[in-house]
Design a protein around this motif. Sequence first.
Motif, PDB file in Angstrom:
ATOM      1  N   GLU A  75       0.835  -1.214   0.000  1.00  0.00           N
ATOM      2  CA  GLU A  75       0.000   0.000   0.000  1.00  0.00           C
ATOM      3  C   GLU A  75       0.867   1.261   0.000  1.00  0.00           C
ATOM      4  O   GLU A  75       0.531   2.255  -0.662  1.00  0.00           O
ATOM      5  CB  GLU A  75      -0.920  -0.001   1.212  1.00  0.00           C
ATOM      6  CG  GLU A  75      -2.053  -1.016   1.148  1.00  0.00           C
ATOM      7  CD  GLU A  75      -1.601  -2.452   1.382  1.00  0.00           C
ATOM      8  OE1 GLU A  75      -2.361  -3.390   1.070  1.00  0.00           O
ATOM      9  OE2 GLU A  75      -0.463  -2.637   1.883  1.00  0.00           O
ATOM     10  N   GLU A 122       1.969   1.716  -3.564  1.00  0.00           N
ATOM     11  CA  GLU A 122       0.898   2.208  -4.421  1.00  0.00           C
ATOM     12  C   GLU A 122       0.664   3.705  -4.208  1.00  0.00           C
ATOM     13  O   GLU A 122       0.398   4.438  -5.161  1.00  0.00           O
ATOM     14  CB  GLU A 122      -0.396   1.454  -4.129  1.00  0.00           C
ATOM     15  CG  GLU A 122      -0.409   0.017  -4.631  1.00  0.00           C
ATOM     16  CD  GLU A 122      -1.705  -0.697  -4.305  1.00  0.00           C
ATOM     17  OE1 GLU A 122      -2.245  -1.398  -5.173  1.00  0.00           O
ATOM     18  OE2 GLU A 122      -2.181  -0.561  -3.157  1.00  0.00           O
ATOM     19  N   ARG A 126      -3.713  -6.727  -7.971  1.00  0.00           N
ATOM     20  CA  ARG A 126      -3.053  -5.424  -7.784  1.00  0.00           C
ATOM     21  C   ARG A 126      -1.624  -5.447  -8.319  1.00  0.00           C
ATOM     22  O   ARG A 126      -1.103  -4.428  -8.799  1.00  0.00           O
ATOM     23  CB  ARG A 126      -3.089  -5.049  -6.305  1.00  0.00           C
ATOM     24  CG  ARG A 126      -4.506  -4.785  -5.810  1.00  0.00           C
ATOM     25  CD  ARG A 126      -4.628  -4.847  -4.307  1.00  0.00           C
ATOM     26  NE  ARG A 126      -3.980  -3.724  -3.642  1.00  0.00           N
ATOM     27  CZ  ARG A 126      -3.963  -3.563  -2.316  1.00  0.00           C
ATOM     28  NH1 ARG A 126      -4.596  -4.449  -1.534  1.00  0.00           N
ATOM     29  NH2 ARG A 126      -3.361  -2.531  -1.774  1.00  0.00           N
TER      30      ARG A 126
END
Length: 391
Positions: free
Chosen positions: A176, A179, A224
């Motif tokens: 995360e 990202e 992802r």
Amino acid sequence: GLPLTPSTPSNQYYVRLHRRCCRNLIKKSVDNDDGSSAFGHAMKESYEMKKSSTSNKKRCQEKVKHEYLKERKLDADNDRAKYCNDSSDPIQIRSTDERYLKMCSDFRDQAKKPKTKANVLSLFSGIGSGILALKRLNISIGNLVVVEHDSVAETVCSSHHNNESVASYHWMKTFEELEGSIDAIMATYGPFHIIEGGPPCVEYSAVNAYRQGVHSEKGSYMLRFAKLVNLIRKHQQKQHQQEQLYFLCENVPQRWDDQGIIETCFGISPVILDAQTLSPAKRKRSYYTNIPSNNLPDSHSPEAMSSVCLADGWMTPSQMHCYLQGGSTPVCKSLTFLASSKRIDDDRMAKVREIDRNWIVKGYYSVADREVLMGFPRGYVEEPVNSLFEK
């Protein structure tokens, strides 16, 4: 156009060859050639034909020229990675054939070019086995960005790869976090040439009776991963960066419905491989990758026929059974090594040893056993972990 010159009466012909591109030495005599090489055989045959008939002269010259060029190309290809033409070296005679001269020129130009270092993004890196594989392939690494949440695993990874073997090393704790700052990462450490990693497999593993595949939080990392690859590829194309982007995403084989969704995101079907074709360990995995895979492991190769071989007299239970029965030991592969601390003493990782004819003791694969069986250098995991907890 052939570099052939009459020599002494005992040696009808000799050849002076380029010193660097060819493994042959200057002034190699045809009489000293046992005829095993195609070039030497062609020259001898040519000489005999010329003695018998003058009409064969042109055909003889073409045959020798063809074999000469074929051998020179083979020599140059074999030595391309080992030698570099130095214009200061003494050269007796250069071949006047344009194709051979062009090949030598291309070789010199290629040797002078600086080697491009690959910028690598390692996702869910673990202990850095993917990075180790790249180094074993002699791929020079420039910028290395590692994403791994486990601090112990990252300690093992950084102890081997955060050094002079890479231009720069940057660790990020979570996917995360990557990202959320991908633009800054690409600007600082890009353009990327290789993206590799293995997202969590718990939601795809058949061991998990409650697995939910791509629809779970951990299972969604596969999707992802694919979206991140597509994002980076489009960004680099938009910036007119022509570098080829290779990716490899590893996981356990998925159910057909999950695999279909993942294939759609990556745009390719997975390559299914089992480590037992390359090592003494069973480890079936699927790889989503755009790296060409023409030479896949052969199930009948020497590596595929190798068995588990433990130190200090330890054996697998099946090996011990065959030993006690007096039969021949079949090819024996170890099961996948369990990484969970709760399963470190799982019976699937058991090993046994005979103390005397009446006693057999039981143990479990040590860290050193697992390193060797999975192809890691000795101490790759054990030494950094011991150092970490000694502190």
